[in-house]
Design a protein around this motif. Structure first.
Motif, PDB file in Angstrom:
ATOM      1  N   TRP A   1       1.109  -1.197  -0.284  1.00 43.64           N
ATOM      2  CA  TRP A   1      -0.147   0.352  -0.026  1.00 43.64           C
ATOM      3  C   TRP A   1       0.944   1.794  -0.197  1.00 43.64           C
ATOM      4  N   LEU A   2       0.425   1.824  -0.721  1.00 41.25           N
ATOM      5  CA  LEU A   2       1.115   3.707  -1.076  1.00 41.25           C
ATOM      6  C   LEU A   2       0.720   4.342  -0.468  1.00 41.25           C
ATOM      7  N   ALA A   3       0.893   5.712  -0.098  1.00 49.15           N
ATOM      8  CA  ALA A   3       0.278   6.622   0.988  1.00 49.15           C
ATOM      9  C   ALA A   3       0.240   7.659  -0.415  1.00 49.15           C
ATOM     10  N   GLY A   4       1.090   7.825  -1.033  1.00 52.28           N
ATOM     11  CA  GLY A   4       0.653   8.868  -2.139  1.00 52.28           C
ATOM     12  C   GLY A   4       2.016   9.475  -2.166  1.00 52.28           C
ATOM     13  N   ASP A   5       2.059  10.546  -3.372  1.00 52.04           N
ATOM     14  CA  ASP A   5       3.051  11.286  -3.266  1.00 52.04           C
ATOM     15  C   ASP A   5       4.114  10.260  -3.558  1.00 52.04           C
ATOM     16  N   LEU A   6       4.147   9.517  -5.179  1.00 48.06           N
ATOM     17  CA  LEU A   6       5.519   8.170  -5.222  1.00 48.06           C
ATOM     18  C   LEU A   6       6.414   9.707  -5.880  1.00 48.06           C
ATOM     19  N   VAL A   7       6.140  10.389  -6.248  1.00 52.61           N
ATOM     20  CA  VAL A   7       7.050  11.479  -7.168  1.00 52.61           C
ATOM     21  C   VAL A   7       7.682  12.232  -6.326  1.00 52.61           C
TER      22      VAL A   7
ATOM     23  N   SER B   1      -1.889  -5.720  -9.729  1.00 48.09           N
ATOM     24  CA  SER B   1      -2.376  -5.535  -8.071  1.00 48.09           C
ATOM     25  C   SER B   1      -1.647  -5.865  -6.901  1.00 48.09           C
ATOM     26  N   ARG B   2      -0.915  -6.269  -6.936  1.00 48.71           N
ATOM     27  CA  ARG B   2       0.143  -6.148  -5.714  1.00 48.71           C
ATOM     28  C   ARG B   2       0.241  -4.858  -5.164  1.00 48.71           C
ATOM     29  N   ALA B   3      -0.029  -3.947  -5.668  1.00 47.84           N
ATOM     30  CA  ALA B   3       0.294  -2.409  -5.512  1.00 47.84           C
ATOM     31  C   ALA B   3      -1.119  -1.355  -4.863  1.00 47.84           C
ATOM     32  N   ARG B   4      -1.653  -1.190  -4.150  1.00 46.15           N
ATOM     33  CA  ARG B   4      -2.157  -0.373  -4.240  1.00 46.15           C
ATOM     34  C   ARG B   4      -2.087   1.324  -3.704  1.00 46.15           C
TER      35      ARG B   4
END
Length: 274
Positions: A32-38, A56-59
């Motif tokens: 799960w990634l909380a945003g601001d990837l970049v 689908s392994r990443a949300r």
């Protein structure tokens, strides 16, 4: 199989790889990634390619820096001096990557795991059901034919308080600001945008958004990023995941099944933010 939630990566690809190696991330695991990837870090392109490759392994939820990248892509915003987005905008797979990014949600909810994740949090003036509905309003426009118009109207601090009567682009801007930019808020739900440091910068009449009492409890553990200078919330049911990797602190992963946290030190790509 384990599920790991990670805070703001902001282009720190090498540190992400180090953290995944540390937790022995396998093909059976999920992220799960909380945003601001970049943005701000040096390898935003590599981060996007990797997260997209997980399928689908990443949300992931969209953060304000992700939305800014999309606005620049659509020609509705100019790059900022500290942006590090050029490699993405010049990449041969730019359109494919940003089409994928545009189709990511603003809110992820998993009743079975017992977690809900947004980039900045869920304001006390909304129930979880309302938050999911409002997020879906923005997602529908983002993923449709009016995306360019959305980005044309996205920037701005007004309106700054929720009312059901707010309509149109102002409504979508306000929803976006609650979910991706919120830090301090008044008891009446008014947002404050000038204070972006730690709790010592709290303006008079405002509170950290998670400290204001809710009329209806959210029966999930809330996960959020965005607030690198915060540290911890001191609340078991509200967990801050942005531990300031890009500022030279660390990158953190939370294993959702048992609540254990893992961190790796980050050299930082900017002076430490206070």
């Amino acid at each position: 199989m384990a599920t790991y939630a990670i805070g703001d990566i902001q282009g720190c690809y090498d540190e992400l790889m180090q953290l995944l190696e540390q937790i022995n991330f396998s093909e059976e695991d999920r992220l799960w990634l909380a945003g601001d990837l970049v943005n701000r870090g040096p390898k935003s392109l590599e981060v996007l390619r990797f997260i997209k490759s997980l399928g689908s392994r990443a949300r992931t939820v969209l953060g304000n820096h992700d939305l800014h990248l999309l606005a620049v892509h659509y020609g509705m915003a100019s790059g900022k001096r500290k942006d590090t987005l050029s490699p993405i905008l010049e990449a041969p797979d730019r359109d494919e990557l940003l089409h994928w990014l545009r189709h990511q949600p603003l809110l992820v909810d998993d009743k079975t795991l017992g977690y809900v994740m947004t980039h900045a949090g869920i304001p006390h003036v909304w129930t979880l059901k309302q938050a999911k509905g409002y997020a879906a309003e923005v997602e529908q426009v983002l993923q449709g034919t009016l995306a360019d118009e959305y980005f044309r109207h996205m920037y701005g601090n007004q309106p700054d308080r929720w009312r059901d009567s707010v309509k149109g682009w102002e409504r979508l801007r306000l929803i976006t600001n609650y979910l991706t930019r919120m830090r301090f808020i008044s008891e009446h739900g008014k947002l404050e945008f000038s204070a972006n440091g730690g709790l010592e910068t709290q303006p008079k009449g405002y509170h950290p958004w998670y400290e204001v009492a809710r009329e209806k409890e959210i029966k999930r553990t809330q996960l959020f990023g965005h607030w690198a200078a915060l540290g911890t919330t001191g609340k078991q049911a509200v967990i801050a995941l942005d531990t300031g990797c890009v500022w030279g602190n660390c990158l953190t992963a939370l294993r959702l099944e048992d609540g254990e946290q893992f961190s790796c030190d980050c050299p930082g790509h900017h002076p430490v933010k206070h």
